[in-house]
Write a protein that holds these residues in place. Sequence first.
Motif, short mmCIF file in Angstrom:
data_model
loop_
_atom_site.label_atom_id
_atom_site.label_comp_id
_atom_site.label_asym_id
_atom_site.label_seq_id
_atom_site.Cartn_x
_atom_site.Cartn_y
_atom_site.Cartn_z
N GLU A 152 6.24 -6.98 49.48
CA GLU A 152 7.21 -6.44 49.33
C GLU A 152 8.03 -7.26 49.60
OE1 GLU A 152 6.56 -2.68 50.57
OE2 GLU A 152 5.48 -2.10 49.32
N GLN A 153 8.28 -7.77 51.01
CA GLN A 153 9.25 -8.54 52.21
C GLN A 153 9.11 -10.08 51.11
OE1 GLN A 153 10.18 -7.68 54.65
NE2 GLN A 153 11.39 -9.04 54.23
N SER B 121 1.04 -5.23 49.47
CA SER B 121 1.16 -5.00 50.95
C SER B 121 2.58 -5.10 51.45
CB SER B 121 0.28 -6.74 51.46
OG SER B 121 0.74 -7.83 50.20
N VAL B 122 2.36 -4.94 52.58
CA VAL B 122 4.59 -5.03 53.05
C VAL B 122 4.72 -6.33 53.12
CG1 VAL B 122 5.43 -5.74 55.41
CG2 VAL B 122 3.88 -3.46 54.77
#
Length: 368
Positions: free
Chosen positions: A66-67, A62-63
């Motif tokens: 990654e974040q 998911s974003v």
Amino acid sequence: MTVGCGAEPAFGASDLQAPDRHGDRDAIPGLIDFAVNVRGTPPAFVLDAVRAGIGNLSRYPSVADEQRAIEAIAASHGRPAEHVLLLSGAADGFEMLPRLGVRHAALIQPSFTEPEISLRAAGVPITQVTLAAPWSLDAGAGDGVPDDADLVVLGNPTNPTSVLHPRAAIEALRRPGRLIVVDEAFADLTLGADGRLEPESLASCDWPDLIVIRSVTKTFGLAGLRAGYLLAAPEVLGRLSAGRRPWALSTPALAALTACLGEQGHAYCAAQAQTVAAERALMLDELARVGLRVAATPAAPFVLVEVPRATEVKRRLVEHGFAVRGCANFVGLGDGHLRLAVRPAEQVRALTAAIGQVTEEMGNGSLA
């Protein structure tokens, strides 16, 4: 220093001179491994993070995954999140370099072979800038880089020489219109004379013409997971990542990066750097005791030693139960050097005993 383009080697070959042949090819199961520079197995806190990531394999990374990794990396180096690009290992970053539209690349040699492989595959003209032994870059060494080189690539500390270049010498390579790429795969295990961690790292520098490529696979024992990152200005990152596939890193790799760049990871790196320094000092004493000459002052978790007929010594050491890294495929080196990973004293003594036996078998009469 020597400078030259030279004949283009044949990539993909299986012989010892092929640039795509790395130490993992020598680390046959059952041998005592001095060929690969990975520091043991992953620590428990990283394994816990990876196991948690495996529990989410049914969904795409998911974003948010990654974040979290990006924010941990950015905080670690005091950089904005916009300066971080996640990598599936450092080699992923080298493969991106041709996307910069490079016209002429200069490679500071001897050094890791993957950047050359990627640039040549893209048809980028290359100049080899080969430093003289003991291969330390100084402020005047940049004079050997062609003026029209718009990309300069080097390692710090350098594989396989283990030399740590001064930041000032790297800064002296800067020119208008030129990008500097620094491979810092082993930087997190370097110590200064004052005991300071990463004394020459440029990871926290926000120069607009600088690209720093780093990996967590060596220090944290994660070579099989493929996890790393790249630091550069947003404009450079945009060029590097143009057209990149989605979900470039797996969920376990993202979890590992987040753990390695967090507080526990920093403490682990600091402890490992001290361990490497202590083991390396004992290793240097043992190598000197048996007459093996270390070719350059080492700063990384490996040392480069001078050994006559090194390829034959390497082959015979396998029969004695040891894997070592030959240097025949490094520009500027050849059949007179071996790279040895830093290992505990007991293993080092066993290796030097085996080298002594091998040199007697070969009739050299001397290790030096």
